[in-house]
Design a protein around this motif. Structure first.
Motif, PDB file in Angstrom:
ATOM      1  N   CYS A  46       0.819  -1.227   0.000  1.00 25.41           N
ATOM      2  CA  CYS A  46       0.000   0.000   0.000  1.00 25.41           C
ATOM      3  C   CYS A  46       0.839   1.258   0.000  1.00 25.41           C
ATOM      4  CB  CYS A  46      -0.904  -0.001   1.219  1.00 25.41           C
ATOM      5  SG  CYS A  46       0.001   0.142   2.777  1.00 25.41           S
ATOM      6  N   ASP A  47       2.054   1.157   0.526  1.00 20.40           N
ATOM      7  CA  ASP A  47       2.922   2.329   0.622  1.00 20.40           C
ATOM      8  C   ASP A  47       2.388   3.383   1.600  1.00 20.40           C
ATOM      9  OD1 ASP A  47       5.089   3.868   0.138  1.00 20.40           O
ATOM     10  OD2 ASP A  47       4.711   4.220  -1.982  1.00 20.40           O
ATOM     11  N   THR A  48       1.462   3.000   2.468  1.00 19.50           N
ATOM     12  CA  THR A  48       0.935   3.953   3.446  1.00 19.50           C
ATOM     13  C   THR A  48       0.926   3.377   4.862  1.00 19.50           C
ATOM     14  OG1 THR A  48      -1.308   3.176   2.982  1.00 19.50           O
ATOM     15  CG2 THR A  48      -0.584   5.156   1.818  1.00 19.50           C
ATOM     16  N   GLY A  49       1.620   2.268   5.071  1.00 22.78           N
ATOM     17  CA  GLY A  49       1.682   1.701   6.417  1.00 22.78           C
ATOM     18  C   GLY A  49       0.445   0.929   6.823  1.00 22.78           C
ATOM     19  N   GLY A  52       1.239  -3.952   5.666  1.00 19.15           N
ATOM     20  CA  GLY A  52       2.222  -4.804   6.328  1.00 19.15           C
ATOM     21  C   GLY A  52       3.054  -5.685   5.412  1.00 19.15           C
ATOM     22  N   SER A  55       6.823  -5.568   5.980  1.00 22.09           N
ATOM     23  CA  SER A  55       7.323  -5.758   7.352  1.00 22.09           C
ATOM     24  C   SER A  55       8.691  -6.429   7.376  1.00 22.09           C
ATOM     25  CB  SER A  55       6.338  -6.602   8.157  1.00 22.09           C
ATOM     26  OG  SER A  55       5.106  -5.930   8.292  1.00 22.09           O
ATOM     27  N   VAL A  63       8.795  -3.908  12.153  1.00 24.09           N
ATOM     28  CA  VAL A  63       8.416  -2.572  11.679  1.00 24.09           C
ATOM     29  C   VAL A  63       8.000  -2.657  10.216  1.00 24.09           C
ATOM     30  CG1 VAL A  63      10.054  -1.445  13.250  1.00 24.09           C
ATOM     31  CG2 VAL A  63      10.734  -1.903  10.889  1.00 24.09           C
ATOM     32  N   LYS A  64       7.289  -1.615   9.776  1.00 26.32           N
ATOM     33  CA  LYS A  64       6.930  -1.519   8.361  1.00 26.32           C
ATOM     34  C   LYS A  64       7.989  -0.674   7.666  1.00 26.32           C
ATOM     35  CE  LYS A  64       2.057  -1.917   9.517  1.00 26.32           C
ATOM     36  NZ  LYS A  64       0.862  -1.134   9.892  1.00 26.32           N
ATOM     37  N   CYS A  66       8.086   0.689   4.862  1.00 26.65           N
ATOM     38  CA  CYS A  66       7.638   1.849   4.072  1.00 26.65           C
ATOM     39  C   CYS A  66       7.361   3.039   4.968  1.00 26.65           C
ATOM     40  CB  CYS A  66       6.394   1.518   3.248  1.00 26.65           C
ATOM     41  SG  CYS A  66       4.844   1.605   4.169  1.00 26.65           S
ATOM     42  N   MET A  67       7.458   2.833   6.293  1.00 28.62           N
ATOM     43  CA  MET A  67       7.170   3.917   7.230  1.00 28.62           C
ATOM     44  C   MET A  67       8.441   4.448   7.881  1.00 28.62           C
ATOM     45  SD  MET A  67       4.006   4.539   6.943  1.00 28.62           S
ATOM     46  CE  MET A  67       3.552   5.500   8.379  1.00 28.62           C
ATOM     47  N   MET A  68       9.575   4.173   7.222  1.00 28.11           N
ATOM     48  CA  MET A  68      10.859   4.691   7.704  1.00 28.11           C
ATOM     49  C   MET A  68      11.662   5.193   6.519  1.00 28.11           C
ATOM     50  SD  MET A  68      12.353   1.932  10.423  1.00 28.11           S
ATOM     51  CE  MET A  68      13.864   2.876  10.671  1.00 28.11           C
ATOM     52  N   GLY A 137      -1.548  -6.072  11.753  1.00 28.23           N
ATOM     53  CA  GLY A 137      -0.973  -5.078  10.849  1.00 28.23           C
ATOM     54  C   GLY A 137      -0.678  -5.607   9.459  1.00 28.23           C
ATOM     55  N   ASN A 138      -1.066  -6.846   9.191  1.00 28.91           N
ATOM     56  CA  ASN A 138      -0.766  -7.459   7.892  1.00 28.91           C
ATOM     57  C   ASN A 138      -2.062  -7.866   7.205  1.00 28.91           C
ATOM     58  OD1 ASN A 138       1.563  -7.974   9.861  1.00 28.91           O
ATOM     59  ND2 ASN A 138       2.501  -8.365   7.875  1.00 28.91           N
TER      60      ASN A 138
ATOM     61  N   ASN B  38       3.899   9.412   6.263  1.00 25.60           N
ATOM     62  CA  ASN B  38       2.800   9.469   5.297  1.00 25.60           C
ATOM     63  C   ASN B  38       2.488  10.911   4.885  1.00 25.60           C
ATOM     64  OD1 ASN B  38       2.312   6.779   4.876  1.00 25.60           O
ATOM     65  ND2 ASN B  38       0.688   6.625   6.413  1.00 25.60           N
ATOM     66  N   LYS B  41       4.947  11.719   2.303  1.00 26.09           N
ATOM     67  CA  LYS B  41       4.658  11.037   1.035  1.00 26.09           C
ATOM     68  C   LYS B  41       3.588  11.794   0.261  1.00 26.09           C
ATOM     69  CE  LYS B  41       5.320   6.380   2.891  1.00 26.09           C
ATOM     70  NZ  LYS B  41       4.543   5.215   3.342  1.00 26.09           N
ATOM     71  N   ASP B 103      -1.473  -1.570  15.470  1.00 27.77           N
ATOM     72  CA  ASP B 103      -0.910  -2.910  15.308  1.00 27.77           C
ATOM     73  C   ASP B 103       0.525  -2.960  15.837  1.00 27.77           C
ATOM     74  OD1 ASP B 103       0.931  -2.050  13.215  1.00 27.77           O
ATOM     75  OD2 ASP B 103      -0.808  -1.915  11.930  1.00 27.77           O
TER      76      ASP B 103
END
Lengths: 173, 288
Positions: A46-49, A52, A55, A63-64, A66-68, A137-138, B38, B41, B103
């Motif tokens: 998704c590229d938005t967290g 998952g 992961s 962690v995800k 794409c969120m770092m 989260g997945n 986000n 982004k 989560d």
């Protein structure tokens, strides 16, 4: 202090191997793994967290990626799905996903495997509810999660394994 | 998605971070990044320089003082709060609610400071911190100031923080003898976006001596419902009287309407969650 800048030299240990690369500060860690290092086992959903699929385990924490940002991983020890199998031999959790049909299209599988790996390290004997919370989260759009939960339960010790046997036995009848 | 080109720096101390933040107009602190990444982004906020404070040891401690009050560093993650013996010992409700944020991945990165500084009305911790009468400890180059949680949240994505200031920690007073706290959410799904929620703290000594009732998602920020609090003060802690007090949540509250519920539905559910949160707080106080 790291120097202020739009590019940074980072050193990251991934699945036991040390990588040193120059990265743009704006690069997401998942893009660093996939595009810079060609470690494409980690997926982008998704590229938005939210999903998952990306992961990974970073310094022992799920962690995800794409969120770092890539520079945030400087000095980190990272585990990705590529590190699970030993010399081409699936590890017990991967083997269980295969045996229990814990995947269909396979897109979420790298993230599910890392979430399952983390969960079982933190809690070797999870209940079904704990497994379901552990993979909250997945997102999987194929399996309906039943076989994923069963795959994780099947390799868990204690009552987890018994519960998994119960589910399998019931369906076989 | 590709972010706009951005500068990044990782200071080694809060002092260094404050110097950078105060001397760069486009600088913003980056903590767990579970919202800011986000935002970047989608390019809805313009940040020229990210000041990564997430690894600063000074912001990552949890301390319980002799009087039972708790100080939590701004960059402590939800998962660390959940697993902290110090938090669980005296403020179990903070550990419990931290364990219900989204989560595992987000709990491993997201921080209590980020949860507050974003001031998203759906965030879990702001209403709880207002109910617990927390104090936000804020530093700038010139010194430190303290703001009550109640006065910290100013509006949608807006807090009392001035440019160049950094939330460094949050102090939560001890829950008094005979006291307890409650927190009840009506959510779209387990551990997900909330439709309406309430947090409460009470102290009972025969009758209700002290009470704070906080509603979230009925306004842009968590609000105390003073009429309900007033009705509860000095009365016996019975289910009937709490129910009657919750009925005072009326046209004074004008919640938003969205796909998850109309304004009227939210108002009615606010009465339900407020009643349950107060009853939970009374029950917890009675157990101690």
């Amino acid at each position: 202090m790291t120097e202020q800048g739009t590019t940074h030299v980072i050193e990251v240990t991934i699945n036991g191997r040390l990588y040193s690369r120059t990265v743009e500060a704006r690069q997401l860690l998942v893009h660093f793994l996939r595009d810079t290092l060609d470690l494409t086992g980690t997926h982008i959903g998704c590229d938005t967290g939210s999903c998952g699929a990306c992961s990974i385990i970073l310094n022992g924490k799920l962690v995800k990626s794409c969120m770092m940002l890539a520079p945030q991983a400087d000095g980190a020890v990272i585990e990705t799905v590529e590190g699970l199998a030993n010399d081409g031999e699936l590890n017990p959790l991967q083997e269980s996903f295969s045996r229990n049909h814990g995947l269909q299209c396979g897109y979420c599988t790298p993230g599910m495997l890392m979430a399952g790996t983390y969960l079982l390290r933190e809690n070797p004997n999870p209940t079904e509810e704990e497994i379901r919370r552990g993979i909250k989260g997945n997102i999987c759009r194929c399996t309906g999660y039943v076989n994923i939960v069963r795959s994780i339960m099947d390799v868990a010790g204690g009552h987890g394994a018994e519960q998994a046997d119960g589910i399998v036995g019931e369906e076989q009848r | 998605m590709l972010l706009k080109s951005v500068n990044y720096v990782r200071p080694e101390s809060v002092t260094e971070a404050l110097d950078i933040l105060s001397s760069n107009e486009g600088a913003a602190p980056l903590a767990g990044g579970q919202s800011l990444t986000n935002v970047l982004k989608h390019r809805v906020a313009s940040v020229d320089l990210l000041v990564d404070i997430s690894a600063l040891g000074e912001l990552r401690t949890i301390t319980r003082a002799g009087d039972g009050s708790l100080e939590v560093g701004a960059c402590v993650t939800y998962d660390e709060i959940d697993h902290s013996p110090d938090v669980r010992a005296g403020h179990a409700i903070l550990a419990r609610e931290s364990s219900h944020i989204e989560d595992q991945q987000i709990r491993n990165r997201g921080t209590i400071g980020g949860n507050c500084c974003l001031s998203d009305p759906t965030n879990n911790l702001p209403p709880l911190l207002v109910a617990l009468d927390a104090t936000m400890n804020i530093r700038a180059v010139g010194g430190t100031r303290h703001v009550a949680a109640e006065d910290f949240f100013k509006g949608y994505f807006l807090t009392a923080l001035e440019p160049g200031e950094l939330l460094v920690s949050i102090t939560i007073p001890p829950i008094p003898v005979g006291g307890g706290a409650g927190y009840v959410s009506l959510s779209v799904a387990t551990d997900s976006k909330t439709i309406v929620r309430a947090a409460a703290r009470v102290r009972v000594d025969g009758v209700i001596e002290e009470v704070r009732v906080v509603l979230a998602r009925v306004a842009s920020v968590p609000i105390r419902h003073h009429a309900m609090e007033e009705a509860l003060r000095g009365v016996a802690p019975t289910a009937e009287l709490v129910r009657a007090a919750a009925e005072l949540i009326g046209s004074d509250v004008e919640p938003i309407a969205d796909g998850h519920g109309s304004s009227d539905y939210r108002r009615k559910m606010a009465r339900v969650v407020a009643r349950r949160a107060v009853l939970a707080a009374i029950e917890e106080g009675g157990r101690k």
